[in-house]
Design an enzyme around this catalytic site. Structure first.
Site, PDB file in Angstrom:
ATOM      1  N   ARG A 131       0.881  -1.348  -0.055  1.00 46.31           N
ATOM      2  CA  ARG A 131      -0.080   0.013  -0.026  1.00 46.31           C
ATOM      3  C   ARG A 131       0.855   1.041  -0.147  1.00 46.31           C
ATOM      4  NH1 ARG A 131      -2.895  -3.708   3.388  1.00 46.31           N
ATOM      5  NH2 ARG A 131      -4.850  -4.126   2.288  1.00 46.31           N
ATOM      6  N   LYS A 159       2.236  10.951 -11.758  1.00 51.62           N
ATOM      7  CA  LYS A 159       1.323  10.156 -12.542  1.00 51.62           C
ATOM      8  C   LYS A 159       2.032   8.652 -12.581  1.00 51.62           C
ATOM      9  CE  LYS A 159      -1.856  12.909 -15.168  1.00 51.62           C
ATOM     10  NZ  LYS A 159      -2.310  13.346 -16.641  1.00 51.62           N
ATOM     11  N   GLU A 174       7.396  16.990 -26.031  1.00 50.10           N
ATOM     12  CA  GLU A 174       6.769  17.407 -24.906  1.00 50.10           C
ATOM     13  C   GLU A 174       7.338  18.921 -24.540  1.00 50.10           C
ATOM     14  OE1 GLU A 174       4.422  16.208 -23.091  1.00 50.10           O
ATOM     15  OE2 GLU A 174       4.484  14.068 -23.483  1.00 50.10           O
ATOM     16  N   LYS A 186       5.636  22.633 -15.616  1.00 50.46           N
ATOM     17  CA  LYS A 186       4.898  21.404 -15.027  1.00 50.46           C
ATOM     18  C   LYS A 186       4.673  21.502 -13.661  1.00 50.46           C
ATOM     19  CE  LYS A 186       3.750  16.372 -15.744  1.00 50.46           C
ATOM     20  NZ  LYS A 186       4.075  15.150 -16.312  1.00 50.46           N
ATOM     21  N   GLU A 235      -5.352  16.548 -11.320  1.00 47.06           N
ATOM     22  CA  GLU A 235      -6.017  16.731 -12.920  1.00 47.06           C
ATOM     23  C   GLU A 235      -7.573  17.075 -12.604  1.00 47.06           C
ATOM     24  OE1 GLU A 235      -6.222  14.511 -16.815  1.00 47.06           O
ATOM     25  OE2 GLU A 235      -4.133  14.821 -16.149  1.00 47.06           O
ATOM     26  N   ARG A 283      -4.466  21.280 -14.649  1.00 45.30           N
ATOM     27  CA  ARG A 283      -3.435  20.131 -15.107  1.00 45.30           C
ATOM     28  C   ARG A 283      -3.911  19.614 -16.258  1.00 45.30           C
ATOM     29  NH1 ARG A 283      -0.122  15.603 -11.418  1.00 45.30           N
ATOM     30  NH2 ARG A 283       0.913  14.658 -13.128  1.00 45.30           N
ATOM     31  N   ASN A 286      -2.041  17.966 -21.269  1.00 53.15           N
ATOM     32  CA  ASN A 286      -2.507  16.701 -22.396  1.00 53.15           C
ATOM     33  C   ASN A 286      -2.694  17.313 -23.420  1.00 53.15           C
ATOM     34  OD1 ASN A 286      -2.607  14.396 -20.041  1.00 53.15           O
ATOM     35  ND2 ASN A 286      -4.309  15.522 -19.419  1.00 53.15           N
ATOM     36  N   HIS A 311      -2.335  14.911 -26.618  1.00 57.34           N
ATOM     37  CA  HIS A 311      -2.439  13.677 -25.980  1.00 57.34           C
ATOM     38  C   HIS A 311      -3.784  12.792 -26.232  1.00 57.34           C
ATOM     39  CE1 HIS A 311       1.058  14.988 -24.098  1.00 57.34           C
ATOM     40  NE2 HIS A 311       1.431  13.845 -23.395  1.00 57.34           N
ATOM     41  N   HIS A 358      -2.810   9.506 -27.911  1.00 60.88           N
ATOM     42  CA  HIS A 358      -3.171   8.118 -27.071  1.00 60.88           C
ATOM     43  C   HIS A 358      -3.822   7.320 -28.025  1.00 60.88           C
ATOM     44  CE1 HIS A 358      -2.419   9.832 -22.792  1.00 60.88           C
ATOM     45  NE2 HIS A 358      -1.622   9.702 -23.259  1.00 60.88           N
ATOM     46  N   HIS A 412       5.657   7.349 -27.792  1.00 54.75           N
ATOM     47  CA  HIS A 412       4.841   8.428 -27.159  1.00 54.75           C
ATOM     48  C   HIS A 412       4.861   9.530 -27.699  1.00 54.75           C
ATOM     49  CE1 HIS A 412       2.279  10.240 -24.128  1.00 54.75           C
ATOM     50  NE2 HIS A 412       3.288  10.895 -23.689  1.00 54.75           N
TER      51      HIS A 412
END
Length: 364
Positions: free
Chosen positions: A123, A145, A187, A229, A239, A243, A247, A250, A254, A267
């Site tokens: 955990r 992330k 990026e 960032k 997000e 935030r 993206n 993206h 994606h 990517h």
């Protein structure tokens, strides 16, 4: 070359980002986090042979009790559940506990998977990001992330889990393949497009030197991208609002990655192409001028990134984007520019999106 230290301001979970050359060999950076601890290095078959021994030496010098290593196969196609289990296997086989520190040494895939493993093992155990690709240094190592891919969508299974620190050694970029370097530039371009037009100007003007790996210039752009960032993440860690602008490119990117099969398009390549698609959509919506859209497209091309989407079919694009994490009750939310240097999330008319995809060559 200059060395920089930035702070990601998240209250009691704040952490530093160290940027400079030769940092893997500086044991003092690691000492506060690993002294007296068991450490697990998570790396891959490409990066491990290059840098794991040096990192292990620094960790031992910093007082780590013992250092184990788990080596994963290299590639986006291995960012999946079976490969993640290899990390858990290693942690359990070495009788690691909640005080074990996991160090993710590699690019974005290793950082995402190592961070996710750290978030879930017992955990939650502490972890450190040591990004070795330009893309991971300017983007994925910052912000917490973590996750793995699912056949229906990228990064759909994961957690927000912040590192103890990020150690960004610019020297590791000396062994980075040209294709991966360009992926990082995607990026960097994104950060300028969404948040800082002057930064975009600088990147555009210095693209040849960036492609030639000028170390001082690379350190500067890593620093500025991390500043952008970190500022966004400190305002919206999970997000829920601003935030999401990170993206940009993206949603389309994606879809390309999932539709073509993970690993076929890198990517950064998919994001670069996704920005071109998004810029054309912004032009159609009156959010960018034709000249601004054309300029952003040229910067992407100058970075040696693909600007035209694969012929996946418009229907397939729309289907995959509906599975994106940014979709809201089935409605696709796009990150769109408000001129160069500003962005916001917004729905877009499906007819315009389909027209954009078709005219850029994504149709069957």
């Amino acid at each position: 070359m200059s060395r920089y230290t930035l702070e990601v301001d998240l209250g009691d979970r704040s952490y530093p980002i160290h940027i400079g050359a030769g940092l893997l060999g500086q044991a003092e950076l690691f000492l506060p986090h690993v002294a007296g601890m068991v450490v697990m290095i998570c790396t891959n078959t490409t990066v491990g042979p290059l840098y794991a021994a040096q990192l292990k030496g620094s960790l031992i010098q910093a007082g780590a009790k013992v250092v184990h290593t788990v080596i994963l196969p290299d590639g986006e196609e291995f960012k999946d559940w079976p490969t993640l289990q290899l990390v858990f296997d290693a942690l359990l086989q070495h009788h690691c506990d909640r005080k074990t520190v996991l160090v993710a040494l590699g690019g974005g895939v290793i950082g995402d998977m190592g961070g996710f493993a750290a978030s879930a093992f017992m955990r939650g155990i502490p972890f450190i990001q040591v990004p070795t690709t330009l893309l991971s240094q300017v983007d994925s190592s910052v912000g917490g992330k973590t996750g793995i891919n699912h056949p229906l969508g990228k990064n759909m299974i994961g957690a927000f889990y912040q590192p103890q620190m990020v150690v960004t050694d610019i020297s590791t970029l000396n062994t980075l393949p040209d294709r991966e370097l360009s992926c990082g530039l995607a990026e960097i371009i994104k950060h300028g497009a969404i948040a800082d037009s002057a930064y975009l100007d600088m990147v555009e003007a210095n693209m040849p030197s960036l492609l030639n790996r000028d170390p001082g210039l690379l350190a500067q752009v890593v620093k500025r991208s991390c500043e952008i960032k970190a500022d966004v993440v400190s305002k919206d860690e999970r997000e829920g609002g601003i935030r999401a602008i990170l993206n940009f490119g993206h949603t389309f990117g994606h879809a390309i990655e999932a539709g073509m099969g993970y690993g076929q398009w890198y990517h950064g390549e998919a994001v670069g192409c996704g920005m071109v698609i998004a810029a054309d959509l912004c032009r159609r919506m009156g959010r960018l001028t034709a000249a601004e859209s054309a300029r952003l497209t040229k910067v992407v091309i100058d970075a040696r990134l693909p600007a035209l989407p694969p012929r996946m079919g418009v229907d397939r694009f729309m289907e995959l984007m509906a599975h994106d994490k940014k979709a809201d009750s089935g409605s696709i939310k796009y990150v769109l520019l408000n001129g160069l240097g500003g962005a916001s999330t917004s729905p877009a008319d499906d007819t315009l999106v389909r027209q954009t995809l078709q005219e850029l060559g994504a149709g069957d």
